[in-house]
Design a protein around this motif. Structure first.
Motif, PDB file in Angstrom:
ATOM      1  N   CYS A  73      38.480  29.422  36.899  1.00 19.59           N
ATOM      2  CA  CYS A  73      39.860  29.616  37.351  1.00 19.59           C
ATOM      3  C   CYS A  73      40.546  28.263  37.321  1.00 19.59           C
ATOM      4  N   HIS A  74      41.804  28.258  37.684  1.00 19.84           N
ATOM      5  CA  HIS A  74      42.527  27.002  37.841  1.00 19.84           C
ATOM      6  C   HIS A  74      42.388  26.475  39.257  1.00 19.84           C
ATOM      7  N   GLY A  75      42.374  27.386  40.214  1.00 19.70           N
ATOM      8  CA  GLY A  75      42.246  26.955  41.595  1.00 19.70           C
ATOM      9  C   GLY A  75      41.552  27.986  42.449  1.00 19.70           C
ATOM     10  N   VAL A  76      40.882  27.503  43.498  1.00 23.43           N
ATOM     11  CA  VAL A  76      40.224  28.351  44.492  1.00 23.43           C
ATOM     12  C   VAL A  76      41.074  28.322  45.757  1.00 23.43           C
ATOM     13  N   ILE A  77      41.434  29.499  46.257  1.00 25.39           N
ATOM     14  CA  ILE A  77      42.195  29.588  47.507  1.00 25.39           C
ATOM     15  C   ILE A  77      41.206  29.973  48.602  1.00 25.39           C
ATOM     16  N   PHE A 134      43.630  32.388  39.812  1.00 24.58           N
ATOM     17  CA  PHE A 134      43.254  31.846  41.114  1.00 24.58           C
ATOM     18  C   PHE A 134      42.209  32.751  41.756  1.00 24.58           C
ATOM     19  N   GLU A 135      41.064  32.158  42.036  1.00 26.72           N
ATOM     20  CA  GLU A 135      39.979  32.857  42.718  1.00 26.72           C
ATOM     21  C   GLU A 135      40.135  32.653  44.217  1.00 26.72           C
ATOM     22  N   CYS A 136      40.062  33.743  44.972  1.00 23.25           N
ATOM     23  CA  CYS A 136      40.260  33.700  46.416  1.00 23.25           C
ATOM     24  C   CYS A 136      38.942  33.994  47.118  1.00 23.25           C
TER      25      CYS A 136
END
Length: 316
Positions: A73-77, A134-136
């Motif tokens: 992903c681009h970012g982990v939330i 975005f992976e949460c």
């Protein structure tokens, strides 16, 4: 559709929206670009991780594993709302998906949700080139809670990128809306998340960090919309786009519907065609009307409510 911005512009947009961002390693050059292109980009895709623990989740999303190399992903939330950037460019997050969904996202022409995908990862089109991912952090079992601070971070991330590209909230989808063999995110609906994003986008963009060099000018008079002329346009404007504008107040209403996330910006042309009818019907449903009462033809109560929220006045 948009060309991806620089990594610096990307992270600046997230921070401007009020997010706490952690930069993991040299995230801006960690990608899968050697496997294919990234861009043009068309939207944002939301996932759940099926993992527990922020440190473990970030590590997996950055490094991947043998069968699926990172970044994922681009970012982990994370659960606490912090966004951990792990990659920039092509990432292994979307996989294959439905071309009809992609077209719906590009056009932003669906109502509650995109068309149900008819293909999955194995036989779909490439989504890794077309979406931010975005992976949460969540187990994805429908029981693991979604803290409000995490949901707010998802909303802010999506709004930041929609602002950056001038997209509406319908450019934001879940993985399950892309591929028929995916279920994420579980535990909240993407329809409710898009409503949150629409409300956020309706607010003015975050203030610049530097004060303006010139004093603010007093606001001019609010635009006025004549209800009877608006209704006449709604009933008489032909379906075809680009025909002569019969009443300029239509554009004021269309711009309000754009801010509500109900109409694509490109369709705010002052012409009350089929797209505007559908968008206003969605607004009527949001106001609580059902069935034949939500026909897309403006009424006094629904128009007054839109006017109060979006800064115009209504005359008879």
């Amino acid at each position: 559709m948009a060309t991806p911005p620089t990594a610096a512009a990307f992270v600046a947009a997230l921070r401007t929206e009020g997010l706490t961002v952690v930069e993991v390693g040299r995230w801006w050059e960690h990608n899968r670009n050697h496997k294919g292109p990234w861009g043009e980009v068309h939207g944002v895709m939301v996932h759940h991780t099926v993992t527990k623990g922020t440190a473990n989740t970030v590590r997996i999303c950055r490094d991947g594993y043998t069968a699926l190399p990172g970044p994922l992903c681009h970012g982990v939330i994370a659960k606490d709302g912090v966004v951990h950037l792990v990659g920039y460019g092509r990432t292994n997050h979307a996989g294959g998906g439905d071309p009809d969904t992609l077209q719906a996202v590009i056009a932003e022409d669906y109502n509650e949700r995109p068309p149900k995908p008819n293909v999955g990862n194995a036989d779909g089109i490439d989504g890794n080139r077309a979406f931010y991912g975005f992976e949460c952090e969540n187990l994805g079992d429908g029981k693991d809670p979604w803290p409000e601070v995490q949901l707010a971070a998802i909303e802010k991330v999506a709004a930041a990128l929609c602002r950056l590209h001038r997209w509406g909230p319908k450019a934001v989808i879940g993985h399950s809306e892309w591929s028929d063999d995916k279920s994420d995110p579980r535990g909240f609906t993407m329809t409710s998340m898009r409503d949150r994003i629409a409300d956020r986008l309706a607010v003015d963009e975050p203030a610049p960090t530097k004060p303006p060099t010139k004093p603010a000018q007093p606001a001019g008079p609010k635009p006025a919309v004549d209800l009877s002329k608006l209704v006449a346009a709604a009933k008489s404007d032909p379906a075809r786009r680009g025909t002569p504008v019969s009443y300029y107040g239509v554009k004021t209403v269309e711009q309000a519907l754009v801010r509500e996330g109900l109409l694509a910006p490109s369709l705010a042309d002052g012409h009350y065609g089929t797209a505007t009818v559908a968008a206003y019907a969605a607004w009527q449903r949001r106001c609580g009307y059902k069935g034949a009462d939500a026909d897309g033809i403006p009424g006094a109560a629904s128009l007054e409510k839109l006017a109060k929220k979006r800064g115009f006045t209504v005359t008879a």
